[in-house]
Design a protein around this motif. Structure first.
Motif, mmCIF file in Angstrom:
data_model
loop_
_atom_site.group_PDB
_atom_site.id
_atom_site.type_symbol
_atom_site.label_atom_id
_atom_site.label_comp_id
_atom_site.label_asym_id
_atom_site.label_seq_id
_atom_site.Cartn_x
_atom_site.Cartn_y
_atom_site.Cartn_z
ATOM 1 N N ARG A 78 -40.083 -47.005 63.373
ATOM 2 C CA ARG A 78 -40.807 -47.159 64.638
ATOM 3 C C ARG A 78 -41.837 -48.286 64.542
ATOM 4 O O ARG A 78 -42.041 -49.034 65.500
ATOM 5 N N ARG A 79 -42.489 -48.403 63.385
ATOM 6 C CA ARG A 79 -43.430 -49.497 63.188
ATOM 7 C C ARG A 79 -42.695 -50.838 63.210
ATOM 8 O O ARG A 79 -43.169 -51.806 63.813
ATOM 9 N N LYS A 80 -41.546 -50.884 62.573
ATOM 10 C CA LYS A 80 -40.743 -52.104 62.576
ATOM 11 C C LYS A 80 -40.313 -52.460 63.995
ATOM 12 O O LYS A 80 -40.303 -53.627 64.388
ATOM 13 N N ALA A 81 -39.966 -51.445 64.789
ATOM 14 C CA ALA A 81 -39.544 -51.680 66.169
ATOM 15 C C ALA A 81 -40.678 -52.295 66.979
ATOM 16 O O ALA A 81 -40.459 -53.200 67.797
ATOM 17 N N ARG A 82 -41.903 -51.814 66.764
ATOM 18 C CA ARG A 82 -43.053 -52.366 67.484
ATOM 19 C C ARG A 82 -43.301 -53.827 67.093
ATOM 20 O O ARG A 82 -43.638 -54.658 67.941
ATOM 21 N N ILE A 83 -43.130 -54.129 65.805
ATOM 22 C CA ILE A 83 -43.326 -55.507 65.344
ATOM 23 C C ILE A 83 -42.258 -56.428 65.943
ATOM 24 O O ILE A 83 -42.563 -57.535 66.398
ATOM 25 N N GLN A 84 -41.018 -55.964 65.957
ATOM 26 C CA GLN A 84 -39.944 -56.761 66.545
ATOM 27 C C GLN A 84 -40.202 -57.024 68.029
ATOM 28 O O GLN A 84 -40.062 -58.162 68.510
ATOM 29 N N PHE A 85 -40.597 -55.981 68.744
ATOM 30 C CA PHE A 85 -40.840 -56.128 70.181
ATOM 31 C C PHE A 85 -42.013 -57.079 70.437
ATOM 32 O O PHE A 85 -41.951 -57.928 71.331
ATOM 33 N N ALA A 86 -43.071 -56.956 69.635
ATOM 34 C CA ALA A 86 -44.226 -57.844 69.805
ATOM 35 C C ALA A 86 -43.835 -59.304 69.554
ATOM 36 O O ALA A 86 -44.308 -60.213 70.248
ATOM 37 N N CYS B 86 -42.044 -60.551 72.520
ATOM 38 C CA CYS B 86 -43.032 -60.784 73.588
ATOM 39 C C CYS B 86 -43.715 -62.134 73.406
ATOM 40 O O CYS B 86 -43.967 -62.846 74.387
ATOM 41 N N LYS C 249 -40.043 -51.451 78.580
ATOM 42 C CA LYS C 249 -40.217 -52.577 77.659
ATOM 43 C C LYS C 249 -39.802 -53.889 78.303
ATOM 44 O O LYS C 249 -40.402 -54.938 78.041
#
Length: 458
Positions: A62-70, A73, A190
């Motif tokens: 989940r942390r990796k997913a947030r980094i990828q999405f950021a 962005c 998202k």
């Protein structure tokens, strides 16, 4: 999807006769870690749908997913920054290079040529090199483009820089939208946030560009853009590490949902271009992007010449893109309340009314406020169309299709501003508002033709 608890079961990735040995699970083994199959309940309307497979998620994933999405962005922030730059610099470019409306509009034309070229080769590049490499190619193309523009080169070289920039933006736009549309958790929200960040970039750059437009070294604005583009390239390399999309999705706990149909490049192109919904959405986005870029790019010239605006009129362009940002996040609840399809009709009709106010009421302040509200209403439309594409298009064609929609749609960013420039050179910039009102009406007509249900690919 309606699911019965009795139909949900854990399935080991190992065959029954294969011993399972304890040990550390690597990223490459992520696809083989642990799966949950969810089958539709018997008798439900979706009973014909094949079982969906998801990988069990962990806090690290989940942390990796947030980094990828950021990171994605930030790529869209770069795209917004690029699109918001041109409007405030346009009057200065005309004065420096001694060109009229029609000639300066070549900036939009060649930016579009680069964008459409990127859209055309996106499927081939992605299948050959993978998502991670193509994103870096796109970001590095922007670095080259800004490096060409920064020293205020001869006008043909400046235009070439815009073309290279468009090519890079096209690849990143397709990759980022396709990746987010493929996500299983909160994809609609998202997508709205992703494009809101685009709006933040488009809001920020006019604030900077307006200041540079009044300086002798006006082209040094492109050095600021070059710095942002370099940071984007480094982030894409650090986060995605040149990996393909399926590997990146596996790292965040999501298995690919498509079955690999149409792996051949020519087969994918053939399947894509037989989809009526794909072409309708592409034409819709062509008009939408054209309206957005025309309004954000020419409104400064319109206000200066017809409403008596001063050198600070570039901030009206920031107001438009600020409204775009606000609308993409602030109207998410409206989209969910009334439905995304109806929302586009509602926003479009109100936006047409506000454009009539800008056209017919000769007020600098009133027009500036109305432009901002038009931005609020146009803001949610682009992410809504991308969400709609993820629902009605086959998943194995999604990234390529979104790339084509975005790339072909970007032709509008050249076509409508160029038409505006050509008309302005003959009858004056007063032609801007009638053109925008007619194009908004045509945009709503096209949306009425877009299918609401998926079409099976033969």
């Amino acid at each position: 999807m309606e699911v019965e608890l009795s139909t949900v079961r854990a399935r080991s990735p190992h065959p029954p006769d294969e011993p399972v040995t304890p040990g550390t699970i690597t990223v490459e083994d992520a696809k083989r870690t642990e799966y949950i199959e969810a089958k539709p309940a018997e008798g439900s309307q979706l009973s014909h749908t094949p079982a969906a497979t998801f990988i069990a998620s962990t806090p690290a994933m989940r942390r990796k997913a947030r980094i990828q999405f950021a990171t994605l962005c930030w790529s869209l922030f770069m795209a917004g920054w690029n699109d918001g730059t041109t409007g405030p610099l346009l009057p200065r470019i005309q004065s420096v290079y001694h060109v009229g409306f029609a000639v300066v509009s070549l900036i939009f034309v060649f930016n579009c040529v680069g964008f459409v070229t990127g859209a055309g080769v996106n499927v081939w590049l992605t299948d050959r090199f993978g998502f991670g490499i193509v994103m870096v190619i796109g970001s590095f193309a922007q670095v080259i483009g800004y490096a060409l523009e920064a020293p205020a080169p001869p006008f043909p070289v400046l235009v070439l820089g815009y073309a290279i920039n468009g090519f890079g933006l096209s690849l990143q736009d397709a990759g980022a939208n396709g990746f987010v549309a493929s996500l299983k958790e909160n994809a609609s929200t998202k997508m709205g946030i992703l494009h809101a960040i685009y709006g933040v970039g488009a809001l920020s750059s006019p604030l900077v560009a307006t200041q540079f437009a009044q300086l002798n070294r006006w082209s040094f604005h492109y050095l600021v853009s070059l710095g942002v583009a370099l940071s984007n390239t480094l982030l894409l390399i650090a986060v995605f590490r040149f990996k393909d999309q399926d590997t990146c999705l596996a790292e965040i706990g999501q298995a690919p949902t498509h079955d690999g149909e149409g792996n051949n490049d020519s087969s994918k192109y053939k399947q894509m271009f037989t989809l009526r919904s794909l072409h309708l959405m592409a034409f819709f986005i062509l008009i939408y992007v054209g309206v957005e870029v025309t309004l954000g790019g020419w409104i400064v010239t319109y206000v200066i010449q017809l409403r008596g605006g001063g050198p600070s009129s570039g901030y009206i362009s920031s107001g438009f893109f600020g409204g775009l940002t606000l609308g993409r996040v602030g109207l998410l609840w409206v989209n969910q309340k009334i439905g995304e399809r109806r929302a586009i009709f509602l926003y479009g009709l109100i936006a047409v009314g506000l454009e009539l106010v800008i056209w017919l009421v000769p007020s600098l302040i009133g027009g500036g406020i109305a432009v901002s509200f038009v931005g609020v209403l146009l803001g949610p439309i682009y992410p809504i169309v991308m969400n709609h594409a993820s629902r009605v298009l086959p998943p194995w064609l999604l990234t390529g299709s979104i790339g084509w929609i975005a790339g072909f749609g970007q032709a509008g960013s050249a076509l409508l501003p160029f038409i505006t420039g050509a008309l302005a050179s003959r009858v004056g910039i007063k032609s801007l508002q009638p053109l925008l009102v007619s194009m908004m009406g045509f945009m709503l007509f096209l949306w009425a033709l877009v299918p609401n249900n998926p079409r099976r690919v033969d």
